[in-house]
Design an enzyme around this catalytic site. Structure first.
Site, PDB file in Angstrom:
ATOM      1  CG  ASP A  16      -7.068  -5.175   4.395  1.00  0.00           C
ATOM      2  OD1 ASP A  16      -6.279  -5.890   5.042  1.00  0.00           O
ATOM      3  OD2 ASP A  16      -6.713  -4.433   3.456  1.00  0.00           O
ATOM      4  CD  GLN A  60      -0.551  -2.808   0.036  1.00  0.00           C
ATOM      5  OE1 GLN A  60      -0.804  -4.010   0.015  1.00  0.00           O
ATOM      6  NE2 GLN A  60      -0.140  -2.191   1.138  1.00  0.00           N
ATOM      7  CE  LYS A  84      -0.525  -7.192   2.338  1.00  0.00           C
ATOM      8  NZ  LYS A  84      -1.069  -5.846   2.190  1.00  0.00           N
TER       9      LYS A  84
END
Ligand code: NAD
Length: 297
Positions: free
Chosen positions: A121, A98, A54
């Site tokens: 997200d 994460q 990422k």
């Protein structure tokens, strides 16, 4: 019939390119690059790999990547304090914690601490609520990526029968919501659905997000269905091999004989997730700077 292979990898590469151009335009207008902060707690090797890729993808899309790492035994207070600092940091447009987190940390409390305006997200309840009432917010990356592939392939989805298999908060539920917003007739199937094969059989669009290798076979599919396979499953290794093959929830080869189009695993939905994360970060940057989000981003 042999189905068209929906090339998510190529689509994602084009999306990343476009996002990179918008990020440059943003930097010109705002005097700073969009920024994405990724927080990793502990040293799970898979998470480590995801966070690394990422970070690279963020920089390649002309954005700033900030990486924060806390030890596996970090307290909830420590993590929430870090998230709070990132909420206040004007260089940071998107915050990604994460998952999965170590067991002693409550994922819902941590997600709740992220500012909804930086929740790229799309996991915060505020963004889930916005999606469900049709307001603009942030939509989880994987289902939004699936939706991009579907509309690219099919155009208008009005009136099509869609069956989503799986009802998780990060894939199945938001996927169903997006399809509903696009005027499809949506069924959400799950582990307690009776006679799943016959439910799937009526679908013009099948989105499989279960996590069971090659569960969906050719006899489940309607002729000409469009199949989006979200599942990522590793088969046991063949003799002499160290790692098993990656497969989806759909038996790709045989499904290709019936479907009109299908995403492969790997190379289908997977690459879309990260590309949409970058897209959401660029959108967050425009919004956080009070600038109009460009068309087509
Ligand atoms: P999850 O475990 O949270 O949810 C799985 C869902 O499948 C549940 O809602 C459950 O009801 C349903 N289910 C389980 N067994 C079933 C059965 N026998 N019949 C019908 N439904 C059944 O999983 P998730 O996070 O939504 O992920 C699903 C899959 O997608 C996994 O393989 C995951 O690795 C993959 N995934 C891929 C990406 C990507 O970027 N491509 C992103 C997220 C998840």
């Amino acid at each position: 019939m042999t189905a068209t292979r929906i090339d998510g990898k190529a689509f994602a590469a084009r999306l990343r390119e476009r996002v990179g151009e918008h990020a440059l335009a943003f930097a010109e207008a705002a005097g700073r690059k969009p920024g994405l902060a990724v927080v990793l707690v502990g040293d799970d090797p898979a998470s480590e790999v995801y966070v690394g890729s990422k970070g690279k993808a963020t920089v390649a899309a002309n954005m700033l990547s900030f990486k924060y790492r806390l030890p596996a035994d970090a307290s909830e207070e420590q993590l929430i304090k870090l998230v709070d600092d990132l909420n206040q940091d004007d260089r940071v447009d998107g915050i990604l914690v994460q998952l999965p987190l170590p067991g002693h940390l409550d994922e819902q409390s941590i997600i709740a601490a992220i500012s909804p305006d930086k929740d790229v997200d799309g996991f915060h309840v505020i963004n889930a609520g916005r999606l469900s009432v049709g307001q603009s917010g942030f939509v989880p990356c994987t289902p939004l990526g699936c939706m991009m592939l579907l509309t690219d392939r099919l155009g208008d989805l009005s009136g099509l029968e869609a069956v989503v298999i799986g009802r998780s908060n990060i894939v199945g539920k938001p996927m169903a919501q997006l399809l509903l917003d696009a005027n499809a007739t949506v069924t959400v199937a799950h582990s307690r659905t009776k006679d799943l094969a016959s439910v799937v059989k009526r679908a013009d669009i099948v989105v499989a997000a279960v996590g069971r290798p090659q569960m969906i076979t050719k006899d489940w599919l309607k002729d000409g269905a469009t199949v989006i396979d979200v599942g990522i499953n590793r088969l046991p290794p063949e003799p002499g091999k160290e790692k098993g093959k990656l497969v989806g929830d759909v038996a790709y080869d045989e499904a290709s004989e019936v479907a009109s189009a299908i995403t492969p695993v790997p190379g289908g939905v997977g690459p879309m997730t990260i590309a949409v994360l970058l897209r959401n970060t660029a959108v967050a940057a425009y919004r956080n700077a009070g600038l109009k989000v460009p068309e087509g981003l």
